[in-house]
Design a protein around this motif. Structure first.
Motif, mmCIF file in Angstrom:
data_model
loop_
_atom_site.group_PDB
_atom_site.id
_atom_site.type_symbol
_atom_site.label_atom_id
_atom_site.label_comp_id
_atom_site.label_asym_id
_atom_site.label_seq_id
_atom_site.Cartn_x
_atom_site.Cartn_y
_atom_site.Cartn_z
ATOM 1 N N GLY A 114 0.832 -1.206 0.000
ATOM 2 C CA GLY A 114 0.000 0.000 0.000
ATOM 3 C C GLY A 114 0.864 1.252 0.000
ATOM 4 N N THR A 115 0.299 2.333 -0.507
ATOM 5 C CA THR A 115 1.091 3.561 -0.649
ATOM 6 C C THR A 115 1.455 4.178 0.697
ATOM 7 O OG1 THR A 115 -0.954 4.818 -0.959
ATOM 8 C CG2 THR A 115 0.215 4.120 -2.945
ATOM 9 N N GLY A 116 0.572 4.056 1.694
ATOM 10 C CA GLY A 116 0.879 4.621 3.007
ATOM 11 C C GLY A 116 2.076 3.949 3.653
ATOM 12 N N THR A 117 2.108 2.635 3.616
ATOM 13 C CA THR A 117 3.221 1.885 4.201
ATOM 14 C C THR A 117 4.516 2.175 3.454
ATOM 15 O OG1 THR A 117 1.704 0.151 4.888
ATOM 16 C CG2 THR A 117 4.046 -0.421 4.813
ATOM 17 N N VAL A 118 4.441 2.229 2.119
ATOM 18 C CA VAL A 118 5.638 2.524 1.324
ATOM 19 C C VAL A 118 6.144 3.926 1.646
ATOM 20 C CG1 VAL A 118 6.518 2.873 -1.020
ATOM 21 C CG2 VAL A 118 5.059 0.919 -0.514
ATOM 22 N N SER A 119 5.239 4.883 1.737
ATOM 23 C CA SER A 119 5.635 6.258 2.063
ATOM 24 C C SER A 119 6.324 6.324 3.417
ATOM 25 C CB SER A 119 4.420 7.191 2.048
ATOM 26 O OG SER A 119 3.864 7.253 0.767
ATOM 27 N N LEU A 120 5.757 5.649 4.401
ATOM 28 C CA LEU A 120 6.347 5.630 5.731
ATOM 29 C C LEU A 120 7.688 4.905 5.730
ATOM 30 C CD1 LEU A 120 6.004 6.439 8.671
ATOM 31 C CD2 LEU A 120 4.815 4.267 9.056
ATOM 32 N N ALA A 121 7.749 3.782 5.014
ATOM 33 C CA ALA A 121 8.996 3.009 4.941
ATOM 34 C C ALA A 121 10.117 3.823 4.302
ATOM 35 C CB ALA A 121 8.780 1.721 4.167
#
Length: 171
Positions: A138-145
């Motif tokens: 998901g984009t949220g997890t990737v952004s945070l990662a």
């Protein structure tokens, strides 16, 4: 997001948007050079040059998204292979600089432009669902990662000044 808006909202094919953003980037760089007689980031010491720089950066973001999506989708490479494709391409400016004498400014901008589809391809691969050959984070997890190591690196460089060049000795 500009490339996504052009594709999703306007309905423009990725090939058309990639060519359009390539022409826009060429136009920005041509205007910058015609106006300033340089494209060197080391000479950005005026508001006008900074405006040209940021126009170039924004255009490369759009081009990178369009290019990464073009290779992953319509050209059928997929997200991960597209990432590897752009990782291989990013070596070209280095090799051309070293072995063919490519100008340092041209090598910088060529490599810089290629970082955009490289990053977009790997980020999309991590974010898209497994049904689309992604990791499904998901984009949220990737952004945070990605935010955490970027923030750590920026903080480290700010505190250590490891990226600050040593003063040039005066004669």
């Amino acid at each position: 997001m500009a490339a996504d808006v052009v594709h999703v909202v306007v309905g423009s094919p990725y090939m058309v948007s990639a060519v359009g953003f390539t022409l826009a980037l060429a136009g920005v760089l041509a205007l910058w050079y015609a106006s300033e007689r340089t494209l060197s980031i080391h000479s950005i010491r005026s508001t006008r040059r900074e405006v040209f720089y940021w126009a170039t950066v924004l255009t490369t973001f759009a081009l990178g998204t369009a290019g990464g999506d073009l290779t992953a989708g319509p050209l059928h490479l997929g997200y991960l292979p597209s990432g590897f494709f752009f990782a291989a391409l990013i070596a070209l400016p280095v090799l051309c600089r070293r072995f063919l004498g490519l100008n340092a400014v041209a090598a910088f901008w060529a490599a810089y432009i290629l970082t955009r589809p490289l990053g977009a391809s790997f980020a999309d691969w991590m974010g898209v669902p497994t049904a689309r050959d992604g990791l499904g984070w998901g984009t949220g997890t990737v952004s945070l990662a990605l935010l955490v190591p970027i923030a750590a690196l920026v903080g480290y460089l700010q505190m250590s000044r490891a990226d600050t060049p040593a003063p040039t000795p005066t004669v």
